[in-house]
Design an enzyme around this catalytic site. Sequence first.
Site, PDB file in Angstrom:
ATOM      1  N   GLU A 138      45.682  34.254  46.603  1.00  0.00           N
ATOM      2  CA  GLU A 138      46.281  35.518  46.189  1.00  0.00           C
ATOM      3  C   GLU A 138      47.799  35.402  46.062  1.00  0.00           C
ATOM      4  O   GLU A 138      48.428  36.169  45.329  1.00  0.00           O
ATOM      5  CB  GLU A 138      45.922  36.617  47.201  1.00  0.00           C
ATOM      6  CG  GLU A 138      46.008  38.019  46.631  1.00  0.00           C
ATOM      7  CD  GLU A 138      45.349  39.062  47.532  1.00  0.00           C
ATOM      8  OE1 GLU A 138      44.313  39.619  47.126  1.00  0.00           O
ATOM      9  OE2 GLU A 138      45.868  39.289  48.650  1.00  0.00           O
TER      10      GLU A 138
ATOM     11  N   HIS B  32      26.392  16.519  51.935  1.00  0.00           N
ATOM     12  CA  HIS B  32      25.019  16.371  51.428  1.00  0.00           C
ATOM     13  C   HIS B  32      24.740  17.319  50.271  1.00  0.00           C
ATOM     14  O   HIS B  32      23.604  17.368  49.780  1.00  0.00           O
ATOM     15  CB  HIS B  32      24.032  16.582  52.577  1.00  0.00           C
ATOM     16  CG  HIS B  32      24.162  15.554  53.658  1.00  0.00           C
ATOM     17  ND1 HIS B  32      23.366  14.438  53.730  1.00  0.00           N
ATOM     18  CD2 HIS B  32      25.047  15.460  54.685  1.00  0.00           C
ATOM     19  CE1 HIS B  32      23.723  13.698  54.770  1.00  0.00           C
ATOM     20  NE2 HIS B  32      24.741  14.305  55.375  1.00  0.00           N
TER      21      HIS B  32
ATOM     22  N   LYS C 278      39.164  46.560  39.606  1.00  0.00           N
ATOM     23  CA  LYS C 278      39.092  47.895  40.200  1.00  0.00           C
ATOM     24  C   LYS C 278      39.092  48.973  39.120  1.00  0.00           C
ATOM     25  O   LYS C 278      38.330  49.945  39.200  1.00  0.00           O
ATOM     26  CB  LYS C 278      40.264  48.115  41.160  1.00  0.00           C
ATOM     27  CG  LYS C 278      40.223  47.263  42.410  1.00  0.00           C
ATOM     28  CD  LYS C 278      41.417  47.585  43.307  1.00  0.00           C
ATOM     29  CE  LYS C 278      41.425  46.727  44.556  1.00  0.00           C
ATOM     30  NZ  LYS C 278      42.578  47.020  45.421  1.00  0.00           N
TER      31      LYS C 278
END
Length: 443
Positions: free
Chosen positions: A284, A305, A419
């Site tokens: 961020e 793995h 948003k």
Amino acid sequence: MSALSLDISLAKSFFTEEEYNKMKEEVLRARDVLESHSGLGNDFLGWLDLPMDYDHREVCRIKQAAGRIQESSDVLLAVGIGGSYLGAKSAIEMFKPYFPKGGCEVIFVGNQISGSYMNELLEYLKDKDYSINIISKSGTTTEPAIAFRILQKAIIEKYGKEEAKKRIFATTDKAKGALKTLATAEGYETFIVPDNVGGRFSVLTPVGLLPIAAAGIDVDKMIEGARQAYLDFSNNKTVESNIALEYALVRNLLYRKGKKIELLTNYEPRLAYFAEWWKQLFGESEGKDHKGIYVASANLTTDLHSLGQMIQDGERTIMETVLAVKHNSLDTKIIPDELNLDGLNYLVGKTMNEVNAVAMQGTMMAHNAGGVPCMKLTIDELTPYNYGYLVYFFEYACGVSAYTLGVNPFNQPGVEAYKKNMFALLGKPGYEELREELLKKLN
């Protein structure tokens, strides 16, 4: 002994000494910008001097509230998202027993919008005593606001309004916002989110300290560790003497050499959630203006793995930073087996931690040979003091690194895009025009 050390020996072959020295000049300029409070976003540099500026009465009040929570509650619900929960969760996951017995359980809520999760949580709480810490600067962030609506109603129904009031703690703005207004009206004990500290830098403020203290972790030691980191980094002005500057330098130099992804790896499960905090801190802070190192993490040896093949032989855009622990007091010896069908008797007498350390070294060498530059950050041991030191190390390095990159470390304009679309599609007032545009696209 230092709480933290940095080894860049397995990264040095990827750049020249001349390139390193040239980058050193840029990093030192970025450090000066950070410490002089003269760069972009300097209104949010409260975390920089925080270790020396603690209000000890406020810390005492936090510990007193944590004590009351521990006495009255089996569970503390910490309601928040992003920086309002990641730091506290990283600390609690680092220090709580893998298989806890007793104590106050801290459950983090409001960091997603899953109806099934909330349904099961409410069922789980029916036979538990619990308290709530709602953590939000504004009180209007969608995910925690939805969760708190539901949980506030539930706790009032369980205990009645007067008793519920004693069990709800608000960490919010000191003067304004929906949550501050509600907390004042209802009489909830309130702790302040500092105006000059952004969420991803807030773990060592009341945002993180209350849930951490409620979990029984020594927050005084965390503050002490952060204070020592502050002294170390402010007093050591050269790259050679300051590991935060060197870390910022190497990752930026490797980025310019085409290493666009930084993978933070660990070999101890307790560190897994610390990587989640680190990813928000750097992602961020740096991901702006179409720039930035993409931050990812892996829990090794487990992820070898599944992701190991990609790390070893995939596109050569990865740099690796290994978070290692030098001393671990808890260990288990490998025992002999008469049949030895698994072929592991050659390990008898060694401990699991010894084998883990060799796996780490061997993996780093393999990755390095495969074209992945590796840095190793070694924590002396996992203690609250060292946690505070490590948090401040990464915060300081992040500020320097972002200024070296040429972006504002302290804003996040990109997170508003989703948003706006979500609000429009949900029919929030004021978003009618955008809603029409989006619905046309969907159809």
